[in-house]
Design a protein around this motif. Sequence first.
Motif, PDB file in Angstrom:
ATOM      1  N   ASN A 197      54.496  -4.818  28.072  1.00 23.19           N
ATOM      2  CA  ASN A 197      54.322  -3.635  27.068  1.00 23.19           C
ATOM      3  C   ASN A 197      53.322  -4.286  25.934  1.00 23.19           C
ATOM      4  O   ASN A 197      53.489  -5.242  25.563  1.00 23.19           O
TER       5      ASN A 197
ATOM      6  N   ASN B 217      52.199  -4.745  22.773  1.00 21.78           N
ATOM      7  CA  ASN B 217      52.925  -4.746  21.541  1.00 21.78           C
ATOM      8  C   ASN B 217      51.798  -5.224  20.505  1.00 21.78           C
ATOM      9  O   ASN B 217      50.778  -4.715  20.663  1.00 21.78           O
TER      10      ASN B 217
ATOM     11  N   THR C  33      55.891  -8.423  14.780  1.00 25.21           N
ATOM     12  CA  THR C  33      56.696  -9.558  14.111  1.00 25.21           C
ATOM     13  C   THR C  33      56.895  -9.726  12.565  1.00 25.21           C
ATOM     14  O   THR C  33      57.362 -10.755  12.156  1.00 25.21           O
TER      15      THR C  33
ATOM     16  N   LYS D  99      57.199  -1.700  17.089  1.00 20.00           N
ATOM     17  CA  LYS D  99      57.009  -2.654  17.884  1.00 20.00           C
ATOM     18  C   LYS D  99      57.667  -3.735  17.975  1.00 20.00           C
ATOM     19  O   LYS D  99      57.877  -4.577  18.796  1.00 20.00           O
TER      20      LYS D  99
ATOM     21  N   LEU E 284      60.408  -2.341  20.342  1.00 19.31           N
ATOM     22  CA  LEU E 284      59.586  -2.727  21.518  1.00 19.31           C
ATOM     23  C   LEU E 284      59.979  -4.048  22.142  1.00 19.31           C
ATOM     24  O   LEU E 284      60.086  -4.322  23.422  1.00 19.31           O
ATOM     25  N   ALA E 285      59.742  -5.116  21.447  1.00 22.51           N
ATOM     26  CA  ALA E 285      60.217  -6.415  21.826  1.00 22.51           C
ATOM     27  C   ALA E 285      61.425  -6.666  22.377  1.00 22.51           C
ATOM     28  O   ALA E 285      61.602  -7.361  23.203  1.00 22.51           O
TER      29      ALA E 285
ATOM     30  N   THR F 268      61.596  -5.185  25.643  1.00 25.89           N
ATOM     31  CA  THR F 268      61.055  -6.135  26.535  1.00 25.89           C
ATOM     32  C   THR F 268      61.851  -7.494  27.281  1.00 25.89           C
ATOM     33  O   THR F 268      62.217  -7.706  28.109  1.00 25.89           O
TER      34      THR F 268
ATOM     35  N   ASP G 266      55.597  -8.889  26.401  1.00 30.56           N
ATOM     36  CA  ASP G 266      55.028  -8.468  25.396  1.00 30.56           C
ATOM     37  C   ASP G 266      53.521  -8.897  25.488  1.00 30.56           C
ATOM     38  O   ASP G 266      53.438 -10.113  25.190  1.00 30.56           O
TER      39      ASP G 266
ATOM     40  N   ALA H 232      50.046  -8.586  22.828  1.00 27.81           N
ATOM     41  CA  ALA H 232      49.333  -8.170  21.756  1.00 27.81           C
ATOM     42  C   ALA H 232      48.057  -8.203  21.976  1.00 27.81           C
ATOM     43  O   ALA H 232      47.594  -9.149  22.292  1.00 27.81           O
TER      44      ALA H 232
ATOM     45  N   MET I 188      55.979 -13.123  24.062  1.00 27.45           N
ATOM     46  CA  MET I 188      54.654 -12.286  23.466  1.00 27.45           C
ATOM     47  C   MET I 188      53.650 -13.266  23.703  1.00 27.45           C
ATOM     48  O   MET I 188      53.563 -14.707  23.514  1.00 27.45           O
TER      49      MET I 188
ATOM     50  N   THR J  49      59.122 -15.509  20.698  1.00 25.22           N
ATOM     51  CA  THR J  49      60.120 -14.373  20.508  1.00 25.22           C
ATOM     52  C   THR J  49      60.190 -13.833  19.072  1.00 25.22           C
ATOM     53  O   THR J  49      60.048 -14.831  18.371  1.00 25.22           O
TER      54      THR J  49
END
Length: 245
Positions: free
Chosen positions: A116, A118, A123, A136, A139-140, A143, A159, A161, A207, A232
Amino acid sequence: MSAPVAVVTGASRGIGHHLAEGLERAGFVVERGSRAVAEVTDRAAVERWVEDISGRRGRIDLLVNNAGVIDTEVSLEESDPDEWWRTMEVNVLGPYLVTRYVMPHMVAAGGGRVVNLNSGSGTRAGEVASAYNASKTALARITGSTHLSGAAHGIRAFDLAPGVVRTDMTLSMASHEGRTEWTSPQEVVDLVLALASGELDAWSGRMVRAGVDTSESLRRRAAAGLAAGDRTITLMPWGSDDPLA
């Protein structure tokens, strides 16, 4: 053995285009998603598209949820409610729907990987473009849920980025005016290929960030050990006496 199949949403331009091209160069058969193929917020269209891919290709090994939008860079109180919600739909409902219809095929095949796209914006709260940050963060959670429910079936979810890649979207943003340093598209491609290979499965549910992380640095870090909350989005208690700890 037939070539692995990757599904990339939002592949007609920007990061998605670079990813589709890079995956094809690496030997993947790439199914490119765009609004002309299937609007990611249209449940029936997404289901038809995924079923068509599975029927033609017989497998889906990798899903890259890349399609996304950003709302106008104004404060929450100045934001347009329709635009705000549209951003949430594209960035949250879209990845959910595509993942929802791809996962049963991965389960049946014994596994697969979901990446995904992200953002570091997920964050933290944002003074402007609040829908993008909120989407976003959400979205996490998708995930994480994909990781938790898919693990027993050999499915891993990440995730990613991408940093700040020079695209039409980033060039249109006031926050990037005058920027001279950009994440190269190849760094994003390289990280997706590493995730797709399985060598970074220890990072499932977490991520990673292109332009900062490399496959080597991530392998090294995983070998040293990862705590449950590492990379996370997690509530940080004030200490052991916090009732939420």
